[in-house]
Design a protein around this motif. Structure first.
Motif, mmCIF file in Angstrom:
data_model
loop_
_atom_site.group_PDB
_atom_site.id
_atom_site.type_symbol
_atom_site.label_atom_id
_atom_site.label_comp_id
_atom_site.label_asym_id
_atom_site.label_seq_id
_atom_site.Cartn_x
_atom_site.Cartn_y
_atom_site.Cartn_z
ATOM 1 N N LEU A 157 21.736 -40.449 -18.328
ATOM 2 C CA LEU A 157 22.308 -39.110 -18.243
ATOM 3 C C LEU A 157 21.228 -38.030 -18.205
ATOM 4 O O LEU A 157 21.363 -37.032 -17.499
ATOM 5 N N MET A 158 20.127 -38.231 -18.968
ATOM 6 C CA MET A 158 19.031 -37.260 -18.898
ATOM 7 C C MET A 158 18.394 -37.255 -17.516
ATOM 8 O O MET A 158 18.060 -36.202 -16.968
ATOM 9 N N SER A 159 18.236 -38.448 -16.937
ATOM 10 C CA SER A 159 17.684 -38.527 -15.580
ATOM 11 C C SER A 159 18.623 -37.871 -14.576
ATOM 12 O O SER A 159 18.188 -37.211 -13.631
ATOM 13 N N LEU A 160 19.933 -38.057 -14.802
ATOM 14 C CA LEU A 160 20.912 -37.468 -13.897
ATOM 15 C C LEU A 160 20.880 -35.939 -13.965
ATOM 16 O O LEU A 160 20.982 -35.257 -12.936
ATOM 17 N N VAL A 161 20.747 -35.393 -15.184
ATOM 18 C CA VAL A 161 20.649 -33.936 -15.324
ATOM 19 C C VAL A 161 19.428 -33.415 -14.566
ATOM 20 O O VAL A 161 19.491 -32.384 -13.889
ATOM 21 N N PHE A 248 23.115 -31.490 -37.466
ATOM 22 C CA PHE A 248 22.090 -30.563 -37.926
ATOM 23 C C PHE A 248 20.814 -30.853 -37.144
ATOM 24 O O PHE A 248 20.596 -31.981 -36.676
ATOM 25 N N ASN A 249 19.969 -29.830 -37.010
ATOM 26 C CA ASN A 249 18.746 -30.062 -36.248
ATOM 27 C C ASN A 249 17.581 -29.278 -36.817
ATOM 28 O O ASN A 249 17.753 -28.299 -37.539
ATOM 29 N N ARG A 250 16.410 -29.728 -36.471
ATOM 30 C CA ARG A 250 15.169 -29.065 -36.857
ATOM 31 C C ARG A 250 14.163 -29.295 -35.727
ATOM 32 O O ARG A 250 14.023 -30.416 -35.230
ATOM 33 N N THR A 251 13.455 -28.251 -35.324
ATOM 34 C CA THR A 251 12.482 -28.349 -34.233
ATOM 35 C C THR A 251 11.072 -28.258 -34.790
ATOM 36 O O THR A 251 10.769 -27.371 -35.596
ATOM 37 N N VAL A 252 10.218 -29.191 -34.371
ATOM 38 C CA VAL A 252 8.827 -29.217 -34.809
ATOM 39 C C VAL A 252 7.925 -29.189 -33.587
ATOM 40 O O VAL A 252 8.384 -29.303 -32.443
ATOM 41 N N LEU A 254 5.477 -30.579 -30.953
ATOM 42 C CA LEU A 254 5.141 -31.877 -30.379
ATOM 43 C C LEU A 254 3.642 -32.143 -30.426
ATOM 44 O O LEU A 254 3.211 -33.304 -30.518
ATOM 45 N N GLU A 255 2.833 -31.079 -30.383
ATOM 46 C CA GLU A 255 1.377 -31.257 -30.425
ATOM 47 C C GLU A 255 0.932 -31.876 -31.751
ATOM 48 O O GLU A 255 -0.041 -32.632 -31.792
ATOM 49 N N ASP A 256 1.629 -31.566 -32.844
ATOM 50 C CA ASP A 256 1.308 -32.182 -34.134
ATOM 51 C C ASP A 256 1.534 -33.696 -34.079
ATOM 52 O O ASP A 256 0.753 -34.487 -34.611
ATOM 53 N N ILE A 257 2.617 -34.086 -33.419
ATOM 54 C CA ILE A 257 2.935 -35.513 -33.299
ATOM 55 C C ILE A 257 1.910 -36.207 -32.402
ATOM 56 O O ILE A 257 1.464 -37.322 -32.695
ATOM 57 N N LYS A 258 1.501 -35.535 -31.328
ATOM 58 C CA LYS A 258 0.499 -36.121 -30.433
ATOM 59 C C LYS A 258 -0.852 -36.254 -31.128
ATOM 60 O O LYS A 258 -1.589 -37.222 -30.887
ATOM 61 N N LEU A 259 -1.181 -35.283 -31.975
ATOM 62 C CA LEU A 259 -2.438 -35.367 -32.716
ATOM 63 C C LEU A 259 -2.459 -36.622 -33.588
ATOM 64 O O LEU A 259 -3.456 -37.360 -33.631
ATOM 65 N N ILE A 260 -1.360 -36.868 -34.290
ATOM 66 C CA ILE A 260 -1.261 -38.061 -35.138
ATOM 67 C C ILE A 260 -1.283 -39.315 -34.281
ATOM 68 O O ILE A 260 -1.949 -40.312 -34.616
ATOM 69 N N LYS A 261 -0.558 -39.299 -33.182
ATOM 70 C CA LYS A 261 -0.494 -40.447 -32.277
ATOM 71 C C LYS A 261 -1.881 -40.863 -31.795
ATOM 72 O O LYS A 261 -2.250 -42.051 -31.833
ATOM 73 N N ASN A 262 -2.660 -39.897 -31.349
ATOM 74 C CA ASN A 262 -3.992 -40.200 -30.826
ATOM 75 C C ASN A 262 -4.931 -40.684 -31.920
ATOM 76 O O ASN A 262 -5.730 -41.597 -31.709
ATOM 77 N N THR A 401 22.645 -40.918 -38.460
ATOM 78 C CA THR A 401 21.897 -41.273 -37.258
ATOM 79 C C THR A 401 20.889 -40.173 -36.996
ATOM 80 O O THR A 401 21.123 -39.000 -37.315
ATOM 81 N N MET A 402 19.755 -40.554 -36.402
ATOM 82 C CA MET A 402 18.700 -39.601 -36.054
ATOM 83 C C MET A 402 18.406 -39.698 -34.560
ATOM 84 O O MET A 402 18.254 -40.803 -34.036
ATOM 85 N N HIS A 403 18.341 -38.557 -33.914
ATOM 86 C CA HIS A 403 17.953 -38.495 -32.511
ATOM 87 C C HIS A 403 16.722 -37.594 -32.389
ATOM 88 O O HIS A 403 16.657 -36.537 -33.026
ATOM 89 N N PHE A 404 15.772 -38.011 -31.569
ATOM 90 C CA PHE A 404 14.559 -37.229 -31.336
ATOM 91 C C PHE A 404 14.458 -36.931 -29.845
ATOM 92 O O PHE A 404 14.498 -37.852 -29.026
ATOM 93 N N GLN A 405 14.348 -35.660 -29.503
ATOM 94 C CA GLN A 405 14.256 -35.274 -28.100
ATOM 95 C C GLN A 405 13.121 -34.275 -27.912
ATOM 96 O O GLN A 405 13.103 -33.219 -28.556
ATOM 97 N N SER A 406 12.177 -34.612 -27.036
ATOM 98 C CA SER A 406 11.039 -33.716 -26.777
ATOM 99 C C SER A 406 11.240 -32.965 -25.470
ATOM 100 O O SER A 406 11.802 -33.499 -24.509
ATOM 101 N N TYR A 407 10.779 -31.721 -25.453
ATOM 102 C CA TYR A 407 10.846 -30.900 -24.243
ATOM 103 C C TYR A 407 10.003 -29.646 -24.462
ATOM 104 O O TYR A 407 10.077 -29.021 -25.522
ATOM 105 N N MET A 408 9.183 -29.317 -23.463
ATOM 106 C CA MET A 408 8.385 -28.085 -23.499
ATOM 107 C C MET A 408 7.554 -27.982 -24.776
ATOM 108 O O MET A 408 7.558 -26.977 -25.475
ATOM 109 N N ASN A 409 6.818 -29.073 -25.094
ATOM 110 C CA ASN A 409 5.914 -29.106 -26.248
ATOM 111 C C ASN A 409 6.618 -28.912 -27.584
ATOM 112 O O ASN A 409 5.989 -28.529 -28.576
ATOM 113 N N LYS A 410 7.920 -29.183 -27.618
ATOM 114 C CA LYS A 410 8.668 -29.134 -28.861
ATOM 115 C C LYS A 410 9.401 -30.460 -29.056
ATOM 116 O O LYS A 410 9.771 -31.126 -28.092
#
Length: 450
Positions: A157-161, A248-252, A254-262, A401-410
């Protein structure tokens, strides 16, 4: 009983869009005990023009077979997708919004939560779009999509959008997406490939046995996030069901997550799983500590920490098993038909959460990395794809349940909770955010001392 669908077969295309039976996974999603929807929130930077939006739907989604079909039962009680004539206006809802002094973000959160309790009209294709003239902290206007899960999974569905949109630099050109580089077993040396195959068979066998044990007798520990599984079906799907779920949602960043990832040589998903594990440890430690304080026990911090180590808690991680589908393939499907795979192509893996309060928060990441690395070298996901019905019997009514969605560095974290079990979801959001901060700080401190 015959159903008039208003189906009109284009001349010369007879047989191109024959009625299709539901896949086993789609039938599961329509079952009364697992009637499941996908809800997506899209923020826009400009006002929505209703007529332009409807015209866009007619040129894109309405040409897709699943979005122009209704779900029917034939005389043999077999569920099928049957093409029908779709009126776009019947699927576009524009609510009247009167905020007064209310917070726009809180209103959106409540609106989407309430939307999950209202079933779709089964006499029409199973989707609808809500256009909200609502200025939030992130957008000028908001679009909310509600689609029955039997129509397709989240990845398709995300690809379709994306396939329904065009580049801002060229309104005739489809958006481009980054290619995914995957390691192929064919590129391995002979000896390494043999070891890989032996480990694949061994890991798959172990995971299969654990899966069978889970369905038979190896149950999770009763915890506040497991919910009350003693509810009857009438309680769950009757009037009391309307009390949940809530979103409920919270936005963080994405660069912080990439820093940890690397720094940890992990994937983004591994980092998110580690953060979730750390946050759940903090959350449950607090809940158990509060329970012990009410009971008048001393040293509640130590007792609740010991309790965490004794908890058996497993997460069900959904995994996309579809071969990569390009945006162009889906655009072709809406324009002239395509052989690209559509529907629900998802398996799942059972992940044992290691709940503990570590002095070094990076320990959560190390444990996650070790387990995920082994599970990637296993066919558990393909096995679970063929036995999806067991998921319901095994998990029952899921309280979190937890869903994580990244977009525009968020990175936006969405929680779907049963408020009768998790009465303080905003606190859990705080724990997720704090866990990310503490892990990032630990990574920066480690890098500074190296």
């Amino acid at each position: 009983m015959k159903i008039k669908t208003g189906r009109q077969e284009p001349a010369g295309n007879k047989g191109e869009h024959d009625d299709e039976p539901l896949t086993p996974t789609a039938r599961l999603f329509t079952a009364p005990e697992f009637n499941c929807y996908i809800t997506a929130v899209i923020g826009l930077k400009s006002k929505i023009k209703r007529d332009v939006f409807i015209e866009g739907l007619e040129q894109t989604l309405l040409k897709h077979p699943r979005f122009s079909s209704i779900l029917v039962n034939d005389n043999s009680q077999e569920q099928k997708w049957v093409r029908t004539k779709v009126v776009a206006e019947d699927h576009v809802i524009i609510p009247k919004i009167e905020l007064e002094n209310a917070n726009a973000d809180a209103f959106l959160e409540s609106y989407v939560s309430d939307l999950t309790t209202i079933p779709l009209d089964t006499s029409k294709p199973l989707w609808e779009v809500h256009l909200l003239d609502l200025k939030t902290s992130d957008a000028q206007n908001v679009v909310v999509l509600k689609i029955h899960h039997s129509v397709g999974d989240g990845m398709s569905l995300m690809s379709l959008v994306h396939a329904c949109t065009r580049k801002t630099s060229n309104h005739e050109e489809l958006p481009s997406l980054p290619n995914e580089n995957r390691l192929s077993s064919k590129s391995m040396a002979g000896y390494s490939r043999l070891i890989w195959m032996v480990m694949l068979v061994w890991n798959t066998l172990c995971d299969a046995l654990k899966f069978i044990a889970t369905t038979m007798f190896l149950k999770d520990t009763d915890t506040p996030i497991k919910g009350d599984f003693r509810l009857s079906k009438a309680d769950v799907f009757g009037s009391s069901y309307q009390k949940f779920p809530r979103l409920f949602n919270r936005t963080v960043d994405l660069e912080d997550i990439k820093l940890i990832k690397n720094a940890m040589k992990m994937t983004v998903n591994d980092v998110l799983l580690g953060v979730a594990q750390a946050a759940l440890s903090e959350y449950l430690e607090r809940r158990y500590g509060e329970k012990e304080k009410k009971a008048g026990e001393h040293e509640s911090k130590r007792n609740s920490s010991n309790m965490l180590k004794e908890i058996r808690l497993r997460a069900c991680l959904l995994v996309n098993i579809r071969p990569t589908t390009g945006v162009q393939d889906l655009a072709n499907m809406m324009a002239k038909g395509s052989k690209c795979k559509w529907g629900n192509w998802i398996g799942y893996m059972l992940f044992p959460l290691s709940l503990a309060l570590h002095d070094d928060p990076l320990e959560h990441l190390r444990r996650v990395k070790s387990i995920i690395h082994r599970k990637k070298n296993s066919l558990q996901v393909l096995l679970t794809f063929t036995s999806t019905k067991i998921l319901i019997k095994m998990l029952g009514v899921v309280a979190l349940t937890m869903h994580f969605q990244s977009y525009m560095n968020k990175m936006t974290i969405y929680l779907t909770v049963d408020p009768t079990a998790i009465c303080d979801p905003h606190q859990l959001c705080d724990d997720l955010e704090e866990s990310l901060r503490s892990i990032k700080a630990a990574v920066q401190e480690r890098n500074a001392t190296q």
